[in-house]
Design a protein around this motif. Structure first.
Motif, PDB file in Angstrom:
ATOM      1  N   ALA A  95       0.827  -1.212   0.000  1.00 31.10           N
ATOM      2  CA  ALA A  95       0.000   0.000   0.000  1.00 31.10           C
ATOM      3  C   ALA A  95       0.858   1.258   0.000  1.00 31.10           C
ATOM      4  O   ALA A  95       1.924   1.303   0.629  1.00 31.10           O
ATOM      5  N   SER A  96       0.403   2.282  -0.718  1.00 34.09           N
ATOM      6  CA  SER A  96       1.001   3.611  -0.623  1.00 34.09           C
ATOM      7  C   SER A  96       0.257   4.378   0.456  1.00 34.09           C
ATOM      8  O   SER A  96      -0.978   4.432   0.451  1.00 34.09           O
ATOM      9  N   ILE A  97       1.001   4.994   1.365  1.00 33.85           N
ATOM     10  CA  ILE A  97       0.400   5.651   2.519  1.00 33.85           C
ATOM     11  C   ILE A  97       0.407   7.158   2.332  1.00 33.85           C
ATOM     12  O   ILE A  97       1.439   7.744   1.976  1.00 33.85           O
ATOM     13  N   VAL A  98      -0.729   7.799   2.535  1.00 36.26           N
ATOM     14  CA  VAL A  98      -0.828   9.254   2.463  1.00 36.26           C
ATOM     15  C   VAL A  98      -0.357   9.834   3.797  1.00 36.26           C
ATOM     16  O   VAL A  98      -0.863   9.471   4.859  1.00 36.26           O
ATOM     17  N   ALA A  99       0.634  10.728   3.738  1.00 36.27           N
ATOM     18  CA  ALA A  99       1.198  11.317   4.949  1.00 36.27           C
ATOM     19  C   ALA A  99       1.593  12.763   4.674  1.00 36.27           C
ATOM     20  O   ALA A  99       1.592  13.223   3.529  1.00 36.27           O
ATOM     21  N   LYS A 100       1.953  13.485   5.724  1.00 38.22           N
ATOM     22  CA  LYS A 100       2.312  14.893   5.565  1.00 38.22           C
ATOM     23  C   LYS A 100       3.729  15.037   5.005  1.00 38.22           C
ATOM     24  O   LYS A 100       4.639  14.284   5.358  1.00 38.22           O
ATOM     25  N   LYS A 101       3.908  16.034   4.141  1.00 34.30           N
ATOM     26  CA  LYS A 101       5.175  16.238   3.440  1.00 34.30           C
ATOM     27  C   LYS A 101       6.310  16.607   4.383  1.00 34.30           C
ATOM     28  O   LYS A 101       7.488  16.424   4.057  1.00 34.30           O
ATOM     29  N   GLU A 102       5.980  17.136   5.572  1.00 37.58           N
ATOM     30  CA  GLU A 102       7.018  17.535   6.524  1.00 37.58           C
ATOM     31  C   GLU A 102       7.961  16.389   6.884  1.00 37.58           C
ATOM     32  O   GLU A 102       9.102  16.623   7.300  1.00 37.58           O
ATOM     33  N   LEU A 103       7.508  15.161   6.691  1.00 35.86           N
ATOM     34  CA  LEU A 103       8.356  14.011   7.001  1.00 35.86           C
ATOM     35  C   LEU A 103       9.596  13.961   6.111  1.00 35.86           C
ATOM     36  O   LEU A 103      10.611  13.369   6.481  1.00 35.86           O
ATOM     37  N   LEU A 104       9.521  14.606   4.943  1.00 35.11           N
ATOM     38  CA  LEU A 104      10.680  14.631   4.050  1.00 35.11           C
ATOM     39  C   LEU A 104      11.851  15.410   4.652  1.00 35.11           C
ATOM     40  O   LEU A 104      12.993  15.249   4.211  1.00 35.11           O
ATOM     41  N   ASN A 105      11.577  16.259   5.624  1.00 31.98           N
ATOM     42  CA  ASN A 105      12.627  17.076   6.228  1.00 31.98           C
ATOM     43  C   ASN A 105      13.492  16.301   7.212  1.00 31.98           C
ATOM     44  O   ASN A 105      14.529  16.803   7.657  1.00 31.98           O
ATOM     45  N   ILE A 106      13.072  15.089   7.556  1.00 29.92           N
ATOM     46  CA  ILE A 106      13.864  14.276   8.475  1.00 29.92           C
ATOM     47  C   ILE A 106      15.068  13.721   7.718  1.00 29.92           C
ATOM     48  O   ILE A 106      14.899  13.060   6.693  1.00 29.92           O
ATOM     49  N   PRO A 107      16.287  13.985   8.180  1.00 27.09           N
ATOM     50  CA  PRO A 107      17.478  13.500   7.462  1.00 27.09           C
ATOM     51  C   PRO A 107      17.442  11.984   7.264  1.00 27.09           C
ATOM     52  O   PRO A 107      17.051  11.236   8.156  1.00 27.09           O
ATOM     53  N   VAL A 108      17.827  11.553   6.088  1.00 27.63           N
ATOM     54  CA  VAL A 108      17.903  10.143   5.702  1.00 27.63           C
ATOM     55  C   VAL A 108      16.505   9.520   5.620  1.00 27.63           C
ATOM     56  O   VAL A 108      16.132   8.936   4.601  1.00 27.63           O
ATOM     57  N   VAL A 109      15.735   9.648   6.698  1.00 23.83           N
ATOM     58  CA  VAL A 109      14.391   9.068   6.718  1.00 23.83           C
ATOM     59  C   VAL A 109      13.540   9.652   5.591  1.00 23.83           C
ATOM     60  O   VAL A 109      12.752   8.945   4.955  1.00 23.83           O
ATOM     61  N   GLY A 110      13.706  10.953   5.336  1.00 20.49           N
ATOM     62  CA  GLY A 110      12.942  11.595   4.274  1.00 20.49           C
ATOM     63  C   GLY A 110      13.182  10.947   2.931  1.00 20.49           C
ATOM     64  O   GLY A 110      12.240  10.704   2.160  1.00 20.49           O
ATOM     65  N   TRP A 111      14.440  10.662   2.624  1.00 19.72           N
ATOM     66  CA  TRP A 111      14.752   9.981   1.351  1.00 19.72           C
ATOM     67  C   TRP A 111      14.103   8.611   1.322  1.00 19.72           C
ATOM     68  O   TRP A 111      13.531   8.197   0.308  1.00 19.72           O
ATOM     69  N   PHE A 112      14.172   7.904   2.446  1.00 21.10           N
ATOM     70  CA  PHE A 112      13.627   6.559   2.527  1.00 21.10           C
ATOM     71  C   PHE A 112      12.120   6.570   2.268  1.00 21.10           C
ATOM     72  O   PHE A 112      11.602   5.755   1.504  1.00 21.10           O
ATOM     73  N   LEU A 113      11.426   7.516   2.880  1.00 19.73           N
ATOM     74  CA  LEU A 113       9.976   7.598   2.705  1.00 19.73           C
ATOM     75  C   LEU A 113       9.610   7.973   1.269  1.00 19.73           C
ATOM     76  O   LEU A 113       8.616   7.485   0.723  1.00 19.73           O
ATOM     77  N   HIS A 114      10.415   8.844   0.675  1.00 21.39           N
ATOM     78  CA  HIS A 114      10.152   9.253  -0.706  1.00 21.39           C
ATOM     79  C   HIS A 114      10.281   8.068  -1.658  1.00 21.39           C
ATOM     80  O   HIS A 114       9.535   7.954  -2.633  1.00 21.39           O
ATOM     81  N   ARG A 115      11.231   7.183  -1.386  1.00 24.13           N
ATOM     82  CA  ARG A 115      11.464   6.038  -2.256  1.00 24.13           C
ATOM     83  C   ARG A 115      10.528   4.875  -1.942  1.00 24.13           C
ATOM     84  O   ARG A 115      10.468   3.912  -2.706  1.00 24.13           O
ATOM     85  N   TYR A 116       9.812   4.947  -0.831  1.00 26.07           N
ATOM     86  CA  TYR A 116       8.978   3.805  -0.405  1.00 26.07           C
ATOM     87  C   TYR A 116       8.011   3.334  -1.474  1.00 26.07           C
ATOM     88  O   TYR A 116       7.932   2.100  -1.678  1.00 26.07           O
ATOM     89  N   PRO A 117       7.219   4.072  -2.210  1.00 24.06           N
ATOM     90  CA  PRO A 117       6.989   5.506  -2.049  1.00 24.06           C
ATOM     91  C   PRO A 117       5.722   5.769  -1.248  1.00 24.06           C
ATOM     92  O   PRO A 117       4.723   5.094  -1.391  1.00 24.06           O
TER      93      PRO A 117
END
Length: 245
Positions: A95-117
């Motif tokens: 499943a693709s999960i709808v979440a707030k874009k602010e999570l992209l600002n977390i170092p490293v984790v943001g990239w991971f979430l973007h690629r999840y996607p």
């Protein structure tokens, strides 16, 4: 006892995360596919669910699995704790999960979430954010995947009135022409919104009959919100006396 179990769980989660953390730079260096990124995420999530079960004594039971549509659908779930963000990743691994874009600002984790996607939405962008969400959700269902959204927008404690931010789920429903699966649980009884204390027991997770596409927007919203709120209330009443504290 619950305090000690909760502390042990938090410690083991940290250690488990550290064990898997070397995979993140490797995935980044080799520009790993979304499937490989999801595989690492699934491994992490499965570990968390197992730690909850065997360290804390917190498990879950599903009801109404026959209601889950085969193929793409929108899963609309209530949001009470951190539990559902992990458990639903295990239950619906693609499943693709709808979440707030602010999570992209977390170092490293943001990239991971973007690629999840994940479908990361800038809630301050108004209509443009809805267009972007719809486009990414359409791409996900085009790949045969489901889309998971928490219509409340944020976690709400079990003693708070249930409120919904209807714009997002309504936009998905009216534009994607796929069924919506109302889903409810009572995780907030065991893992509160503002506490790290976790109680043992069995969370109830319930899937209700899907809402077919084609309804009027207002009719859909009313039907979805009533289904989730009524079922969440029923699950809370049924389990409240059984929570081990």
């Amino acid at each position: 006892m619950h305090y000690l179990r909760s502390v042990a769980f938090d410690t083991l989660v940290l250690l488990w995360t550290l064990v898997l953390s070397p995979a993140i730079p490797l995935l980044w260096v080799f520009d790993a596919s979304s499937a490989k990124v999801r595989a690492v995420s699934q491994l992490w999530s499965h570990g968390i669910v197992l730690l909850l079960k065997y360290v804390v004594g917190l498990d879950y039971r599903e009801q109404g699995r026959d209601n889950i549509p085969i193929g793409p659908c929108i899963i609309a779930c209530n949001h009470q704790s951190l539990w559902e963000t992990v458990a639903l990743c295990v239950i619906f691994p693609d499943a693709s999960i709808v979440a707030k874009k602010e999570l992209l600002n977390i170092p490293v984790v943001g990239w991971f979430l973007h690629r999840y996607p994940m479908i990361l939405v800038d809630r301050s962008a108004g209509r443009q954010a809805l267009k972007q969400m719809i486009a990414e959700a359409r791409a996900a269902i085009g790949e045969g995947r489901k889309v998971l959204i928490f219509p409340q927008g944020t976690r709400q404690a079990v003693d708070e009135p249930m409120t919904f931010h209807a714009a997002g789920i309504a936009a998905l429903y009216t534009n994607l022409d796929i069924p919506v699966l109302p889903t409810a649980h009572n995780s907030g009884l065991f893992w509160g919104k503002k506490t790290l204390m976790i109680h043992s027991g069995n969370i109830s997770l319930s899937y209700m009959p899907p809402i077919p596409p084609g309804l009027d927007r207002k009719e859909f919203q009313a039907k979805l919100e009533r289904a989730i709120a009524d079922e969440a209330g029923r699950l809370l009443k049924a389990a409240d006396a059984k929570v081990v504290r």
